[in-house]
Structures are given as structure tokens and as C-alpha cells.
Design a protein around this motif. Structure first.
Motif, PDB file in Angstrom:
ATOM      1  N   UNK A  38      24.225 -38.488  -6.272  1.00  0.00           N
ATOM      2  CA  UNK A  38      23.015 -38.671  -5.459  1.00  0.00           C
ATOM      3  C   UNK A  38      23.274 -38.266  -4.014  1.00  0.00           C
ATOM      4  N   UNK A  39      24.476 -38.527  -3.517  1.00  0.00           N
ATOM      5  CA  UNK A  39      24.817 -38.188  -2.136  1.00  0.00           C
ATOM      6  C   UNK A  39      24.699 -36.687  -1.891  1.00  0.00           C
ATOM      7  N   UNK A  40      25.120 -35.881  -2.871  1.00  0.00           N
ATOM      8  CA  UNK A  40      25.023 -34.423  -2.724  1.00  0.00           C
ATOM      9  C   UNK A  40      23.572 -33.990  -2.581  1.00  0.00           C
ATOM     10  N   UNK A  41      22.685 -34.642  -3.313  1.00  0.00           N
ATOM     11  CA  UNK A  41      21.257 -34.319  -3.230  1.00  0.00           C
ATOM     12  C   UNK A  41      20.691 -34.756  -1.882  1.00  0.00           C
ATOM     13  N   UNK A  42      21.059 -35.950  -1.449  1.00  0.00           N
ATOM     14  CA  UNK A  42      20.534 -36.463  -0.171  1.00  0.00           C
ATOM     15  C   UNK A  42      21.023 -35.646   1.023  1.00  0.00           C
ATOM     16  N   UNK A  47      18.246 -30.769   5.195  1.00  0.00           N
ATOM     17  CA  UNK A  47      17.914 -29.370   5.444  1.00  0.00           C
ATOM     18  C   UNK A  47      16.533 -29.011   4.937  1.00  0.00           C
ATOM     19  N   UNK A  48      16.150 -29.588   3.802  1.00  0.00           N
ATOM     20  CA  UNK A  48      14.823 -29.339   3.230  1.00  0.00           C
ATOM     21  C   UNK A  48      13.740 -29.798   4.202  1.00  0.00           C
ATOM     22  N   UNK A  49      13.904 -30.997   4.749  1.00  0.00           N
ATOM     23  CA  UNK A  49      12.915 -31.507   5.701  1.00  0.00           C
ATOM     24  C   UNK A  49      12.853 -30.648   6.967  1.00  0.00           C
ATOM     25  N   UNK A  50      14.012 -30.200   7.431  1.00  0.00           N
ATOM     26  CA  UNK A  50      14.043 -29.365   8.637  1.00  0.00           C
ATOM     27  C   UNK A  50      13.312 -28.044   8.388  1.00  0.00           C
ATOM     28  N   UNK A  51      13.541 -27.447   7.227  1.00  0.00           N
ATOM     29  CA  UNK A  51      12.858 -26.196   6.887  1.00  0.00           C
ATOM     30  C   UNK A  51      11.352 -26.392   6.770  1.00  0.00           C
ATOM     31  N   UNK A  52      10.958 -27.492   6.138  1.00  0.00           N
ATOM     32  CA  UNK A  52       9.534 -27.753   5.965  1.00  0.00           C
ATOM     33  C   UNK A  52       8.861 -28.024   7.316  1.00  0.00           C
ATOM     34  N   UNK A  99      16.135 -33.792  -7.242  1.00  0.00           N
ATOM     35  CA  UNK A  99      15.800 -35.153  -6.811  1.00  0.00           C
ATOM     36  C   UNK A  99      15.386 -36.003  -8.012  1.00  0.00           C
ATOM     37  N   UNK A 100      14.652 -35.404  -8.926  1.00  0.00           N
ATOM     38  CA  UNK A 100      14.239 -36.110 -10.146  1.00  0.00           C
ATOM     39  C   UNK A 100      15.463 -36.565 -10.946  1.00  0.00           C
ATOM     40  N   UNK A 101      16.447 -35.690 -11.088  1.00  0.00           N
ATOM     41  CA  UNK A 101      17.674 -36.054 -11.810  1.00  0.00           C
ATOM     42  C   UNK A 101      18.440 -37.155 -11.083  1.00  0.00           C
TER      43      UNK A 101
END
Length: 275
Positions: A38-42, A47-52, A99-101
Motif C-alpha cells: 500500500x505504501x508504494x501506491x500512496x 505525484x498523481x495529485x500534483x499532476x491533476x 488503488x483498488x488493489x
């Protein structure tokens, strides 16, 4: 997730009380495998939020191309502006699958026998913290998406251009990255007002349906206990006290994605808070 408000119809003051150390929780040996996954996903989530947040769209280029359909230079300019944005949207969608996984792994860890959900949350605080971080990311992502119409406008233009070129027996290089099947799945994802929350909701429903030997109450108790610990009713009050233009997206996420909000069994106090 849609059932969460229904579960919260019970008086939150009567919820279990225990201390969840959001600041200092560290994984025990038993938590390490799931925590690392889970840590790898978080880590990627930041970065995802920054891009969005920096997503500006190709509105100007698209308008010029539509207003001048015979100008091939403007058509090419719009296409070249949209393609990297669609690639970015694809990354966001693919992240939702990871994230679902991650959520599924957390649900498995926090609802497995022989412990009750509250015992799990007390014993495995690092995982409980990650659960809260996933929810925080989800609300942040969906708030940014809801307030940025360029996302759906860009993707709609991309799909229209692809369809038009297919009719003319032309295939564009961008189709190799986002083929028709992927485009259909992305379209369904971005059609949702709150796509990440919908992803988590579907993942939770799927988890319950695939684990028929696990009492459904274990999953709903896990969610409701997390809500109690996070003081959901208190959070709504805090949001209502803020300037509406800064929190309206978060309130709308609660208003429009909780299918049992208007049920008779839902607390009138909670319903009133979200009016």
C-alpha cells in the motif's frame, strides 16, 4: 461506500473509543507485507495529485480547431495538445486500478478472522492510517476532478477525433497507447462525478461479494469504526464552517455519492448537516 452513511445512522457518540495514532503509527512485522504494498501506491498518489492540480487542458486549441475545421494546421495543433493530456488521463485511470488493489489488501487484513474490526484497527494501526490516507487521497482527487471540466472536454475531443479518422480509414499513432477498449473504460471512469470514490465503492462491493464466508458486518463495521475514529460528523461541521468556495467540492462528494443519505433510517442530524 454508499452504505457508509446508513451505517452512520447510529449515534456516533456510542461508537467504540480508542486512540488511533495517525502521526506515529509504524507497521508491526505482521503488517509489513501489506503495508509495503500500500505504501508504494500512496507514494505515487502524491505525484498523481500534483499532476491533476496542474492540469490546464487544451481548451483554447480545441476551440480554434472546431471553429476552423478546414485549417489543417489548427487541427494538428489541437491534436498535439490533447494527446499528452490523454496519456496523463490514462495514467490517472491506471492508478485507480492500483488503488483498488491496495484497498482490497487493506480490507482483507482488517476484516480477517479471528479478530473483530475494532480489534484489527487497534492492533494494526499502521494499516488503519493507510486506510485513512487512501480516503484522503480519494476525496482530494475527486474534488480536483469535479472542478476541472477540461478533463472531460479534452477526452471527448480525443474520442471524436479518433472516431472521425476511423470513418476515413485513418489510424492515428496515439491509438496505440489508448486503444478503443481502454478509451471505453476511461470514458466510464471520467463520466463519474467522483471517479475515485466510485472505484473504492465498487471495490468494497466486490470484496464483500467475493468473500461470502466473511460476515458483511465485518466490512461495514470496519468502515463505520474508521468513520467514528475520524469523527465524520465533526468533520462535516468543520467543513460547513469554512468558506463555501473552498470546501464545496468535498461537501458535494458526500451529498451526491452516499446512496442512503435520504433514507428514513439515516440520522436526521447527519442529513441536516449536508443540506
Amino acid at each position: 461506500m454508499g452504505n457508509l452513511i446508513k451505517v452512520l445512522g447510529k449515534d456516533l457518540e456510542n461508537c467504540p473509543h480508542f486512540f488511533l495514532d495517525f502521526e506515529n503509527a509504524q507497521p508491526t512485522e505482521a503488517e509489513t507485507a501489506v503495508w509495503n504494498q500500500v505504501s508504494a501506491v500512496l507514494e505515487e498518489a502524491h505525484g498523481i495529485l500534483a499532476e491533476l492540480q496542474s492540469y490546464n487542458g487544451a481548451g483554447q486549441e480545441i476551440r480554434e480547431a472546431i471553429q476552423n475545421p478546414g485549417d489543417l494546421q489548427l487541427q494538428e495543433k489541437a491534436w498535439n495538445a490533447v494527446c499528452p493530456l490523454v496519456a496523463k488521463l490514462k495514467r490517472f485511470y491506471e492508478f485507480s486500478l492500483r488503488l483498488e488493489n491496495a484497498l482490497r489488501s487493506l480490507l482483507e487484513a482488517l476484516t480477517s478472522p479471528p479478530y473483530a474490526p475494532m480489534q484489527h484497527l487497534e492492533r494494526e494501526q499502521a494499516l488503519a492510517k493507510q486506510f485513512a490516507e487512501i480516503l484522503h487521497f480519494t476525496l482530494s482527487f475527486d474534488e480536483l476532478k469535479m472542478t476541472n471540466p477540461a478533463i472531460q472536454n479534452d477526452f471527448s475531443y480525443y474520442r471524436r477525433t479518433i472516431s472521425r479518422n476511423r470513418l476515413n480509414n485513418q489510424q492515428l499513432e496515439a491509438e496505440n497507447e489508448v486503444n478503443n477498449e481502454m478509451a471505453n473504460r476511461m470514458s466510464l471512469f471520467y463520466a463519474e462525478a467522483t471517479p475515485m470514490l466510485k472505484t473504492l465503492s465498487n471495490a468494497t462491493t466486490k470484496f464483500v461479494s467475493e468473500n461470502k464466508t466473511l460476515p458483511i458486518e465485518d466490512t461495514t463495521d470496519c468502515l463505520s469504526t474508521m468513520a467514528c475514529v475520524c469523527r465524520m460528523k465533526g468533520c462535516i461541521k468543520v467543513l460547513k464552517e469554512q468558506p463555501s468556495n473552498s470546501v464545496e467540492g468535498l461537501l458535494n462528494a458526500l451529498r451526491y455519492t452516499t446512496r442512503h443519505l435520504n433514507d428514513d433510517s439515516t440520522s436526521k442530524q447527519i442529513r441536516a448537516l449536508l443540506q
